[in-house]
Design a protein around this motif. Sequence first.
Motif, PDB file in Angstrom:
ATOM      1  N   SER A   1      42.956  35.019  55.667  1.00 49.19           N
ATOM      2  CA  SER A   1      41.774  34.801  54.834  1.00 49.19           C
ATOM      3  C   SER A   1      42.163  34.829  53.355  1.00 49.19           C
ATOM      4  CB  SER A   1      40.728  35.872  55.137  1.00 49.19           C
ATOM      5  OG  SER A   1      41.240  37.156  54.854  1.00 49.19           O
ATOM      6  N   PRO A   2      41.271  34.366  52.462  1.00 50.16           N
ATOM      7  CA  PRO A   2      41.597  34.414  51.037  1.00 50.16           C
ATOM      8  C   PRO A   2      41.927  35.833  50.597  1.00 50.16           C
ATOM      9  CG  PRO A   2      39.650  33.064  51.410  1.00 50.16           C
ATOM     10  CD  PRO A   2      39.972  33.719  52.720  1.00 50.16           C
ATOM     11  N   PRO A   3      43.008  36.022  49.858  1.00 45.75           N
ATOM     12  CA  PRO A   3      43.371  37.371  49.420  1.00 45.75           C
ATOM     13  C   PRO A   3      42.351  37.918  48.434  1.00 45.75           C
ATOM     14  CG  PRO A   3      44.744  35.732  48.339  1.00 45.75           C
ATOM     15  CD  PRO A   3      43.946  34.998  49.375  1.00 45.75           C
ATOM     16  N   LEU A   4      42.186  39.235  48.440  1.00 47.98           N
ATOM     17  CA  LEU A   4      41.245  39.912  47.549  1.00 47.98           C
ATOM     18  C   LEU A   4      39.833  39.339  47.695  1.00 47.98           C
ATOM     19  CD1 LEU A   4      43.479  39.997  44.320  1.00 47.98           C
ATOM     20  CD2 LEU A   4      43.147  41.857  45.952  1.00 47.98           C
ATOM     21  N   SER A   5      39.475  38.970  48.912  1.00 46.81           N
ATOM     22  CA  SER A   5      38.224  38.239  49.122  1.00 46.81           C
ATOM     23  C   SER A   5      36.987  39.065  48.803  1.00 46.81           C
ATOM     24  CB  SER A   5      38.146  37.723  50.564  1.00 46.81           C
ATOM     25  OG  SER A   5      38.222  38.787  51.490  1.00 46.81           O
ATOM     26  N   LEU A   6      37.066  40.399  48.898  1.00 44.91           N
ATOM     27  CA  LEU A   6      35.918  41.249  48.600  1.00 44.91           C
ATOM     28  C   LEU A   6      35.998  41.899  47.223  1.00 44.91           C
ATOM     29  CD1 LEU A   6      35.122  43.044  51.994  1.00 44.91           C
ATOM     30  CD2 LEU A   6      34.179  40.927  51.046  1.00 44.91           C
ATOM     31  N   VAL A   7      37.005  41.517  46.447  1.00 42.50           N
ATOM     32  CA  VAL A   7      37.163  42.079  45.105  1.00 42.50           C
ATOM     33  C   VAL A   7      36.616  41.087  44.086  1.00 42.50           C
ATOM     34  CG1 VAL A   7      38.783  42.937  43.375  1.00 42.50           C
ATOM     35  CG2 VAL A   7      39.205  43.378  45.802  1.00 42.50           C
ATOM     36  N   HIS A   8      35.637  41.528  43.306  1.00 43.76           N
ATOM     37  CA  HIS A   8      35.077  40.698  42.245  1.00 43.76           C
ATOM     38  C   HIS A   8      36.016  40.741  41.043  1.00 43.76           C
ATOM     39  CE1 HIS A   8      32.460  38.609  39.641  1.00 43.76           C
ATOM     40  NE2 HIS A   8      31.826  39.640  39.108  1.00 43.76           N
ATOM     41  N   LEU A   9      36.581  39.601  40.685  1.00 36.21           N
ATOM     42  CA  LEU A   9      37.554  39.538  39.593  1.00 36.21           C
ATOM     43  C   LEU A   9      36.817  39.347  38.274  1.00 36.21           C
ATOM     44  CD1 LEU A   9      40.207  37.276  41.364  1.00 36.21           C
ATOM     45  CD2 LEU A   9      40.093  39.774  41.288  1.00 36.21           C
ATOM     46  N   ASP A  10      36.152  40.400  37.837  1.00 37.62           N
ATOM     47  CA  ASP A  10      35.276  40.319  36.674  1.00 37.62           C
ATOM     48  C   ASP A  10      35.895  40.862  35.403  1.00 37.62           C
ATOM     49  OD1 ASP A  10      35.330  42.949  37.532  1.00 37.62           O
ATOM     50  OD2 ASP A  10      33.216  43.326  37.051  1.00 37.62           O
ATOM     51  N   ALA A  11      37.156  41.292  35.453  1.00 31.54           N
ATOM     52  CA  ALA A  11      37.808  41.874  34.280  1.00 31.54           C
ATOM     53  C   ALA A  11      39.317  41.772  34.450  1.00 31.54           C
ATOM     54  CB  ALA A  11      37.390  43.339  34.109  1.00 31.54           C
ATOM     55  N   ALA A  12      40.029  41.952  33.364  1.00 35.43           N
ATOM     56  CA  ALA A  12      41.486  42.000  33.437  1.00 35.43           C
ATOM     57  C   ALA A  12      41.905  43.332  34.039  1.00 35.43           C
ATOM     58  CB  ALA A  12      42.081  41.843  32.043  1.00 35.43           C
ATOM     59  N   PRO A  13      42.741  43.320  35.060  1.00 40.90           N
ATOM     60  CA  PRO A  13      43.131  44.590  35.688  1.00 40.90           C
ATOM     61  C   PRO A  13      44.018  45.429  34.777  1.00 40.90           C
ATOM     62  CG  PRO A  13      44.361  42.765  36.637  1.00 40.90           C
ATOM     63  CD  PRO A  13      43.338  42.151  35.727  1.00 40.90           C
TER      64      PRO A  13
END
Length: 290
Positions: free
Chosen positions: A26-38
């Motif tokens: 499945s798509p990696p980090l599929s449940l992580v909202h990429l809303d900021a720079a880590p």
Amino acid sequence: MSVYSEDRTPPAIRRPVVLVSWDGTSPPLSLVHLDAAPEFDWVLFDYTGRQAAGARTLRGQPATVLAAKTECKGEIYRHLSDHLAATAEDASTGPWPEYVSLIDDDILLSVSQINTALHLGRTERLDVFSPSLSHDSPYSHQWMRHQPNRIYREHDWVEVMMPFYRGDLFMAARAHYQDNISSWGLDRFLIPTLQQLRGQTRTALLDAVMASHRRPVTSGEKVYRSGRTAWQERQILRQASMDLIASEAPGLRTSPWYHRTFVQRETPGKWIRWKRRVARVVAGWLDESS
């Protein structure tokens, strides 16, 4: 000097490492909202072993991919600790990351929430911490559920669903990861024991950061290739932790912490069991009526 209480003169700090599990398909980090720079380094662990290991860019995120076919999360602890040990010699900024986190692939949260959790860990000088769980999440422990109007709650331990550990504490447990497949007992007994032995006892559940668990909780009845169930692995680590205390710090055996961890919660009386059953019923009723 004990290997569990070595001199910990602070080295230069490496960025935190956040591992998220992945099924490799499945798509990696599929449940992580990429809303900021880590404000940390990503590690993606493909627990099916399909993906090639190494540095990758996935969904625009630079990441290190680790891959191995595993049966359960305890093996992920082992592979991550082995990876950190193998790369420590090449680190120019100190041997271990500031914090190490291992987040299951069925946890819904955002990069900004992870950043906030790390910020709270630093400001409150926490050694172990975890986001709290939303009330629509399947759960094993009632106390892990979110409580409003709090920043955090101190606790004796946090479960392995989405923990954050000081990097040196995580690596201090490395030898005990080798024979544990399920991860049962790592959270409840081993890590808290090492915290006591190392003087790293600040543990908290973060209500300022609420995540959601999206799959049902699994039982501990599966028999792994070792021939043991998760419950049996838990009991082995419980005994190993008690043995560590007996050899390294026997005075802890008379402490309130020891009684809570190894006696009181392991041998609940009828009154305690009744209160737990009632608490679950009331919690369910409150959830339905809210």
